[in-house]
Design a protein around this motif. Structure first.
Motif, PDB file in Angstrom:
ATOM      1  N   ILE A 255      82.398  39.448  79.684  1.00 30.98           N
ATOM      2  CA  ILE A 255      83.099  40.093  78.522  1.00 30.98           C
ATOM      3  C   ILE A 255      82.888  39.346  77.253  1.00 30.98           C
ATOM      4  CG2 ILE A 255      85.081  41.062  77.393  1.00 30.98           C
ATOM      5  CD1 ILE A 255      85.735  42.045  80.457  1.00 30.98           C
ATOM      6  N   PHE A 256      83.371  37.938  77.395  1.00 29.65           N
ATOM      7  CA  PHE A 256      83.095  37.211  76.400  1.00 29.65           C
ATOM      8  C   PHE A 256      81.820  36.951  75.768  1.00 29.65           C
ATOM      9  CE2 PHE A 256      82.438  32.979  74.803  1.00 29.65           C
ATOM     10  CZ  PHE A 256      83.044  33.042  73.602  1.00 29.65           C
ATOM     11  N   MET A 257      80.849  36.814  76.754  1.00 33.96           N
ATOM     12  CA  MET A 257      79.385  36.500  76.216  1.00 33.96           C
ATOM     13  C   MET A 257      78.856  37.555  75.439  1.00 33.96           C
ATOM     14  SD  MET A 257      78.836  33.329  76.995  1.00 33.96           S
ATOM     15  CE  MET A 257      76.666  33.382  76.916  1.00 33.96           C
ATOM     16  N   ALA A 258      79.213  39.024  76.255  1.00 30.46           N
ATOM     17  CA  ALA A 258      78.654  40.392  75.450  1.00 30.46           C
ATOM     18  C   ALA A 258      79.441  40.257  74.196  1.00 30.46           C
ATOM     19  CB  ALA A 258      78.776  41.496  76.350  1.00 30.46           C
ATOM     20  N   PHE A 259      80.584  39.942  73.863  1.00 32.51           N
ATOM     21  CA  PHE A 259      81.173  40.378  72.774  1.00 32.51           C
ATOM     22  C   PHE A 259      80.899  39.294  71.803  1.00 32.51           C
ATOM     23  CE2 PHE A 259      85.183  39.344  69.995  1.00 32.51           C
ATOM     24  CZ  PHE A 259      85.385  40.470  69.463  1.00 32.51           C
ATOM     25  N   TYR A 260      80.840  38.025  72.109  1.00 30.16           N
ATOM     26  CA  TYR A 260      80.600  37.060  70.961  1.00 30.16           C
ATOM     27  C   TYR A 260      78.874  36.811  70.591  1.00 30.16           C
ATOM     28  CZ  TYR A 260      81.237  32.583  68.798  1.00 30.16           C
ATOM     29  OH  TYR A 260      81.180  31.667  67.851  1.00 30.16           O
ATOM     30  N   TYR A 261      77.950  36.983  71.600  1.00 26.25           N
ATOM     31  CA  TYR A 261      76.675  36.846  71.455  1.00 26.25           C
ATOM     32  C   TYR A 261      75.949  38.062  71.522  1.00 26.25           C
ATOM     33  CZ  TYR A 261      77.403  31.865  71.990  1.00 26.25           C
ATOM     34  OH  TYR A 261      78.113  30.396  71.586  1.00 26.25           O
ATOM     35  N   LYS A 262      76.648  39.430  71.719  1.00 30.22           N
ATOM     36  CA  LYS A 262      75.957  40.564  71.582  1.00 30.22           C
ATOM     37  C   LYS A 262      74.954  40.701  72.570  1.00 30.22           C
ATOM     38  CE  LYS A 262      77.595  41.195  66.772  1.00 30.22           C
ATOM     39  NZ  LYS A 262      78.301  39.994  66.465  1.00 30.22           N
ATOM     40  N   MET A 263      73.723  40.860  72.153  1.00 28.92           N
ATOM     41  CA  MET A 263      72.483  41.434  72.989  1.00 28.92           C
ATOM     42  C   MET A 263      72.038  40.106  73.834  1.00 28.92           C
ATOM     43  SD  MET A 263      70.478  43.482  74.044  1.00 28.92           S
ATOM     44  CE  MET A 263      69.008  43.555  75.092  1.00 28.92           C
ATOM     45  N   SER A 264      72.263  38.976  73.176  1.00 26.88           N
ATOM     46  CA  SER A 264      71.800  37.646  73.573  1.00 26.88           C
ATOM     47  C   SER A 264      72.748  37.247  74.750  1.00 26.88           C
ATOM     48  CB  SER A 264      71.804  36.581  72.682  1.00 26.88           C
ATOM     49  OG  SER A 264      70.914  36.781  71.581  1.00 26.88           O
ATOM     50  N   GLY A 265      74.230  37.780  74.585  1.00 28.69           N
ATOM     51  CA  GLY A 265      75.002  37.426  75.617  1.00 28.69           C
ATOM     52  C   GLY A 265      74.753  38.377  76.844  1.00 28.69           C
ATOM     53  N   ILE A 266      74.252  39.603  76.799  1.00 27.99           N
ATOM     54  CA  ILE A 266      74.012  40.489  77.845  1.00 27.99           C
ATOM     55  C   ILE A 266      72.917  39.811  78.707  1.00 27.99           C
ATOM     56  CG2 ILE A 266      73.163  42.635  78.444  1.00 27.99           C
ATOM     57  CD1 ILE A 266      74.548  43.835  76.129  1.00 27.99           C
ATOM     58  N   VAL A 267      71.758  39.165  77.875  1.00 32.56           N
ATOM     59  CA  VAL A 267      70.712  38.586  78.668  1.00 32.56           C
ATOM     60  C   VAL A 267      71.457  37.446  79.493  1.00 32.56           C
ATOM     61  CG1 VAL A 267      68.754  37.111  78.591  1.00 32.56           C
ATOM     62  CG2 VAL A 267      69.049  39.234  76.847  1.00 32.56           C
ATOM     63  N   ALA A 268      72.631  36.612  78.868  1.00 28.46           N
ATOM     64  CA  ALA A 268      72.883  35.758  79.608  1.00 28.46           C
ATOM     65  C   ALA A 268      73.782  36.393  80.915  1.00 28.46           C
ATOM     66  CB  ALA A 268      73.796  34.890  78.597  1.00 28.46           C
ATOM     67  N   ASP A 269      74.395  37.299  80.620  1.00 28.51           N
ATOM     68  CA  ASP A 269      75.147  37.675  81.786  1.00 28.51           C
ATOM     69  C   ASP A 269      74.011  38.440  82.990  1.00 28.51           C
ATOM     70  OD1 ASP A 269      77.610  37.565  80.545  1.00 28.51           O
ATOM     71  OD2 ASP A 269      77.572  39.694  79.573  1.00 28.51           O
TER      72      ASP A 269
END
Length: 517
Positions: free
Chosen positions: A369-383
């Motif tokens: 949740i943190f990665m998607a909220f803070y880094y947006k699309m890039s955070g989803i790739v990290a997830d």
């Protein structure tokens, strides 16, 4: 999309599919440790001093025969509780001859007397010999216990030496702790000794010999199960055993004449030869089958017997099977003392699994949740990379048939944090490049390129620490080190390779010009 990227993407997809399919069919190959499924934890102390006493008794028997052959006179020869061999002679001349003979023919023995008494001399094993025999006893005990446990049928047991004279045994999933303890701790010394006399009790036996045990003999009790079945309570047997369990080739469960469980044994070539000589020379005499100092049975020898025999008694099928196991595995070189005996119930294991799963799921969700909220699309790739990271860890554990412990679950939780930490380092470098005015594609290229060294340095130092933990740690610590090591390697692949492939595919597709970060 260039051909090089196509190959990279294809290999990554193939690897993900292989790991996924393997995990589906091999998930059961992951063994649960003692703390997750319950079982038995033992700390054993090998009584190595007993080995020294045994070796001195053997030296005494050999020396006694040699002195008689050499016609050197002595009055008495005894081994005391201080592991000293004392020889008494009538004259100083005889004592001098004894000293000279021992010095020449028995180099493992040394004179322990500081001052000569003129009537006796005391010998002991040399210090380097004592050290050798004690260390050999620990190593032999380790091998014997491992052989017994292997035949017991348990998966992934932990059996290792600790310190000078201790052995740690962990049996995950064992539901009958007492049976396992009896199997592991039993000395299982099998001896075949000729019987001179027997009686209902030891006192009855001693009355026949004026209260003194004849020289060269000892009194042994009958085993309780044998006594209850009509045998005697005390046996006067020859001290020397002509044949021992060391000469066995095999032992297995069988049936006696009454169709009750028994243990049949078979000698190796040398043992069969000695047993044949023993039985041929002592027809119509009783031969005691002695196990751990107790007479199991004392059949009368009716004819020459070579390579086979049977141990009978009021055994259950399980007891006969366990006895066959310990006889096949061999006797312990010395008795073992149980210092710690911890039984972990399966309920506690289930609670640990539940708590571990909850910690990983909650921690993982918070990170996602943190990665998607803070880094947006890039955070989803990290997830997405994090999901595949977990898949690779579980697949690797299944491939090696590794043992998963509670600290191992902690290692997985730590890996989740370390995995996104690598992505955070990359993304922050990307942001720096974007602030300098670069395009998204070139910013991501530079971010991955410049963060690589930092990520490799941080993860490799952690990997070295994990390797050290695995090398020098015990069961639980090793479980943590294994999952952490696998997690680090998986993190390096997913963060530096898989994430980069995903971004390259997005940019080279022509449909994506910039990715929110």
């Amino acid at each position: 999309m260039d051909k090089r990227l196509k190959w990279k993407a294809a290999l990554a997809v193939a690897l993900i599919v292989i790991v996924g399919v393997y995990l589906v069919f091999r998930l059961s190959a992951i063994n649960l440790g003692l703390d997750l499924q319950g079982g038995l934890h033992l700390v054993l102390e090998v009584q190595a001093d007993k080995v020294i006493e045994t070796e001195l008794v053997r030296a005494k028997d050999a020396l006694s025969q040699e002195l008689k052959k050499a016609r050197i006179k002595f009055d008495a020869m005894n081994v005391d509780t201080n592991n000293a061999l004392t020889i008494t002679a009538s004259t100083p001349e005889d004592l001098t001859q004894i000293k000279d003979y021992v010095t020449k023919e028995f180099p493992n023995l040394e004179n322990k007397d500081l001052v000569s008494t003129g009537k006796s001399v005391t010998f002991g094993l040399q210090e380097d010999v004592v050290t050798h025999w004690k260390d050999n006893a620990i190593r032999q005990a380790l091998i014997t216990i491992r052989n017994r446990v292997d035949e017991f049928g348990l998966t992934e047991p932990v059996i290792q030496r600790q310190g000078k004279n201790r052995i740690i045994v962990e049996l995950a999933g064992e539901r009958d702790p007492q049976r396992a303890i009896d199997l592991i701790g039993r000395t299982a010394e099998l001896r075949f000794q000729l019987v001179k006399d027997f009686a209902a009790t030891e006192d009855d036996l001693l009355k026949r010999y004026d209260g003194n045990v004849p020289a060269g003999y000892e009194i042994l009790p009958g085993a309780p199960e044998a006594t209850s079945s009509g045998s005697f309570g005390a046996y006067l047997v020859e001290t020397e055993a002509k044949v021992t369990g060391a000469d066995l080739k095999d032992a297995r469960v069988s049936k006696d004449e009454m169709n009750a469980p028994a243990v049949s044994f078979e000698f190796d070539r040398n043992g069969a030869k000695r047993f044949g000589t023993l039985t041929e020379q002592n027809i119509d005499k009783a031969l005691a089958i002695v196990l751990d100092g107790m007479v199991q049975s004392a059949p009368v020898i009716r004819s020459r017997i070579t390579d086979r025999g049977q141990i009978t008694g009021s055994f259950t099928a399980e007891e006969a099977n366990d006895l066959a196991i310990v006889l096949r595995a061999g006797a312990l070189p010395a008795p073992v003392k149980i210092l710690e005996n911890i039984s972990v119930g399966p309920t506690l294991g289930e609670d640990s699994i539940t708590a571990g799963k909850r910690a990983i799921v909650i921690g993982g969700l918070l990170v996602v949740i943190f990665m998607a909220f803070y880094y947006k699309m890039s955070g989803i790739v990290a997830d997405i990379s994090l999901l595949f990271n977990f898949l690779f860890i579980m697949g690797t554990l299944a491939y090696f048939g590794a043992t998963l412990t509670l600290p191992g679950l902690a290692g997985m939780a730590l890996t989740i944090g370390m995995a996104v930490d690598a992505n955070v380092l990359i993304y922050e470098r990307v942001k720096e490049e974007l602030r300098r005015g670069k395009t998204h594609r070139s910013a991501f290229e530079a971010g991955f390129s410049r963060a690589n060294l930092t990520i490799l340095d941080a993860n490799l130092t952690t990997l070295i620490a994990a390797i050290v933990l695995f090398q020098f740690g015990t069961g639980a610590i090793k479980g943590f080190a294994v999952t952490l090591s696998i997690g680090i390697l998986s993190t390096l692949f997913t963060a530096l390779v898989l994430s980069k492939i995903i971004f390259d595919v997005l940019f080279q597709s022509g449909k994506v010009k910039q990715i929110s970060i």
